[in-house]
Design an enzyme around this catalytic site. Structure first.
Site, PDB file in Angstrom:
ATOM      1  N   ARG A   1       5.326  -3.507  17.608  1.00  0.00           N
ATOM      2  CA  ARG A   1       5.993  -3.160  16.358  1.00  0.00           C
ATOM      3  C   ARG A   1       6.278  -4.477  15.641  1.00  0.00           C
ATOM      4  O   ARG A   1       7.178  -5.222  16.028  1.00  0.00           O
ATOM      5  CB  ARG A   1       7.274  -2.367  16.605  1.00  0.00           C
ATOM      6  CG  ARG A   1       7.886  -1.813  15.328  1.00  0.00           C
ATOM      7  CD  ARG A   1       9.012  -0.831  15.615  1.00  0.00           C
ATOM      8  NE  ARG A   1       8.561   0.375  16.293  1.00  0.00           N
ATOM      9  CZ  ARG A   1       7.985   1.407  15.679  1.00  0.00           C
ATOM     10  NH1 ARG A   1       7.772   1.376  14.366  1.00  0.00           N
ATOM     11  NH2 ARG A   1       7.624   2.475  16.365  1.00  0.00           N
TER      12      ARG A   1
ATOM     13  N   ARG B   1      -1.666   9.046  12.405  1.00  0.00           N
ATOM     14  CA  ARG B   1      -2.390   7.799  12.646  1.00  0.00           C
ATOM     15  C   ARG B   1      -3.602   8.115  13.516  1.00  0.00           C
ATOM     16  O   ARG B   1      -3.475   8.670  14.619  1.00  0.00           O
ATOM     17  CB  ARG B   1      -1.458   6.809  13.347  1.00  0.00           C
ATOM     18  CG  ARG B   1      -1.996   5.382  13.501  1.00  0.00           C
ATOM     19  CD  ARG B   1      -1.774   4.584  12.246  1.00  0.00           C
ATOM     20  NE  ARG B   1      -2.083   3.179  12.445  1.00  0.00           N
ATOM     21  CZ  ARG B   1      -1.187   2.253  12.793  1.00  0.00           C
ATOM     22  NH1 ARG B   1       0.075   2.602  12.993  1.00  0.00           N
ATOM     23  NH2 ARG B   1      -1.547   0.995  12.922  1.00  0.00           N
TER      24      ARG B   1
ATOM     25  N   GLU C   1       0.830  -1.192   0.000  1.00  0.00           N
ATOM     26  CA  GLU C   1       0.000   0.000   0.000  1.00  0.00           C
ATOM     27  C   GLU C   1       0.872   1.252   0.000  1.00  0.00           C
ATOM     28  O   GLU C   1       2.016   1.205   0.472  1.00  0.00           O
ATOM     29  CB  GLU C   1      -0.892   0.018   1.254  1.00  0.00           C
ATOM     30  CG  GLU C   1      -1.756  -1.202   1.423  1.00  0.00           C
ATOM     31  CD  GLU C   1      -2.388  -1.298   2.799  1.00  0.00           C
ATOM     32  OE1 GLU C   1      -3.235  -2.177   2.993  1.00  0.00           O
ATOM     33  OE2 GLU C   1      -2.016  -0.479   3.691  1.00  0.00           O
TER      34      GLU C   1
ATOM     35  N   LYS D   1       7.538  -0.880   6.574  1.00  0.00           N
ATOM     36  CA  LYS D   1       7.496   0.371   5.815  1.00  0.00           C
ATOM     37  C   LYS D   1       8.821   0.547   5.085  1.00  0.00           C
ATOM     38  O   LYS D   1       9.890   0.257   5.619  1.00  0.00           O
ATOM     39  CB  LYS D   1       7.220   1.573   6.716  1.00  0.00           C
ATOM     40  CG  LYS D   1       8.204   1.786   7.846  1.00  0.00           C
ATOM     41  CD  LYS D   1       7.780   2.959   8.725  1.00  0.00           C
ATOM     42  CE  LYS D   1       8.690   3.101   9.940  1.00  0.00           C
ATOM     43  NZ  LYS D   1       8.258   4.202  10.849  1.00  0.00           N
TER      44      LYS D   1
ATOM     45  N   LYS E   1       2.306   4.634   1.486  1.00  0.00           N
ATOM     46  CA  LYS E   1       2.459   5.157   2.848  1.00  0.00           C
ATOM     47  C   LYS E   1       1.961   6.596   2.863  1.00  0.00           C
ATOM     48  O   LYS E   1       2.557   7.467   2.239  1.00  0.00           O
ATOM     49  CB  LYS E   1       3.913   5.086   3.311  1.00  0.00           C
ATOM     50  CG  LYS E   1       4.075   5.431   4.783  1.00  0.00           C
ATOM     51  CD  LYS E   1       5.511   5.268   5.240  1.00  0.00           C
ATOM     52  CE  LYS E   1       5.601   5.432   6.764  1.00  0.00           C
ATOM     53  NZ  LYS E   1       5.015   6.684   7.249  1.00  0.00           N
TER      54      LYS E   1
ATOM     55  N   GLU F   1      -5.281   6.685   8.527  1.00  0.00           N
ATOM     56  CA  GLU F   1      -4.334   7.799   8.488  1.00  0.00           C
ATOM     57  C   GLU F   1      -5.133   9.044   8.119  1.00  0.00           C
ATOM     58  O   GLU F   1      -5.820   9.061   7.089  1.00  0.00           O
ATOM     59  CB  GLU F   1      -3.232   7.553   7.462  1.00  0.00           C
ATOM     60  CG  GLU F   1      -2.118   8.583   7.482  1.00  0.00           C
ATOM     61  CD  GLU F   1      -1.011   8.275   8.484  1.00  0.00           C
ATOM     62  OE1 GLU F   1      -0.015   9.020   8.507  1.00  0.00           O
ATOM     63  OE2 GLU F   1      -1.140   7.301   9.238  1.00  0.00           O
TER      64      GLU F   1
END
Length: 249
Positions: free
Chosen positions: A187, A33, A26, A193, A28, A77
């Site tokens: 995480r 967020r 996807e 990313k 970024k 986002e």
């Protein structure tokens, strides 16, 4: 879980794009967020750090109508789109306006879109489902509009998407394993990313120690000097950080 702060699942940084059919790739997005909670006529928005920012975004009233189920928690986002790009400074401006009248004006000058990429709850806890199933539920949950849309994504083809985001001037890409479950306050190595890096010469304006060490850097423009443009958090060895703090002291 509903209407309480949630620490979302976070991404791990990787240096290079890759292709893999086990992943969805996807863009970024460059904003904040935001987790949107809805039940009936009530809708609230929280940042990833737990701040309730509902009052800052009147667009949430329209978001309420665009979410087709009675109860939901969506991971999004929040972005401001300008010339086809999400502009972080524009959203930062929206998020920092304290005055109700100015917030109302900014809805027209800096309109916000919430790009949804996951569903945690839709009357049932969905965090234990694989991402591929959560994506299907997300598509059925949202009526796309100017204020909320599901993110775009492609399966397997990360290198080509990365090249596209570079050409478009976007921030980078995100890679997520299709069988990954949603684990809060983690995480994850299953979510990755890959950022598009650009180099500029800046002036060090200051530094911060929390939530992690970072240099506040800026640029000089014809109409303003020392304008803050970024916080640099990556690339410091521990001994370099200590050496800087010794000089700054």
């Amino acid at each position: 879980m509903l209407f309480t702060p949630i620490k979302p699942m976070l991404l791990t940084l990787k240096s290079e794009a890759f292709d893999d059919e086990r992943y969805i790739f996807e863009p970024k997005w460059d904003g904040w967020r935001i987790l949107i909670h809805k039940q009936g006529d009530r809708v609230e928005a929280f940042t990833k750090n737990g701040g309730n920012v509902t009052a800052k975004f009147p667009e949430l009233e329209m978001v309420r109508h665009a979410i087709k189920v009675d109860t939901a928690i969506l991971d999004c986002e929040g972005v401001c789109i300008r010339n086809g790009r999400s502009i972080f400074d524009d959203f930062q401006f929206r998020g920092r306006i304290p005055d109700k009248h100015r917030i109302s004006q900014a809805v027209s000058t800096h309109p916000v879109t919430f790009v949804a990429f996951d569903v945690l709850y839709d009357g049932q806890d969905r965090t234990g489902l694989p991402l591929s199933e959560r994506k299907r539920i997300l598509t059925d949950t949202i009526d796309p509009s100017d204020v909320i849309v599901p993110t775009m994504g492609v399966r397997g083809d990360g290198i080509r998407l990365k090249k596209g985001t570079e050409a478009w001037g976007w921030e980078g890409i995100v890679a997520k394993q299709l069988d990954s479950k949603y684990t809060m306050d983690t995480r994850s190595t299953q979510w990755i990313k890959v950022k598009n890096w650009r180099e500029i010469d800046t002036v060090i304006l200051g530094y911060r120690l929390n939530p992690q060490f970072g240099l506040i850097v800026g640029l000089n423009f014809p109409t303003v000097q020392n304008k803050r443009v970024a916080t640099v958090e990556l690339g410091f060895k521990p001994e370099e950080r200590q050496a800087f703090l010794g000089i700054a002291k």
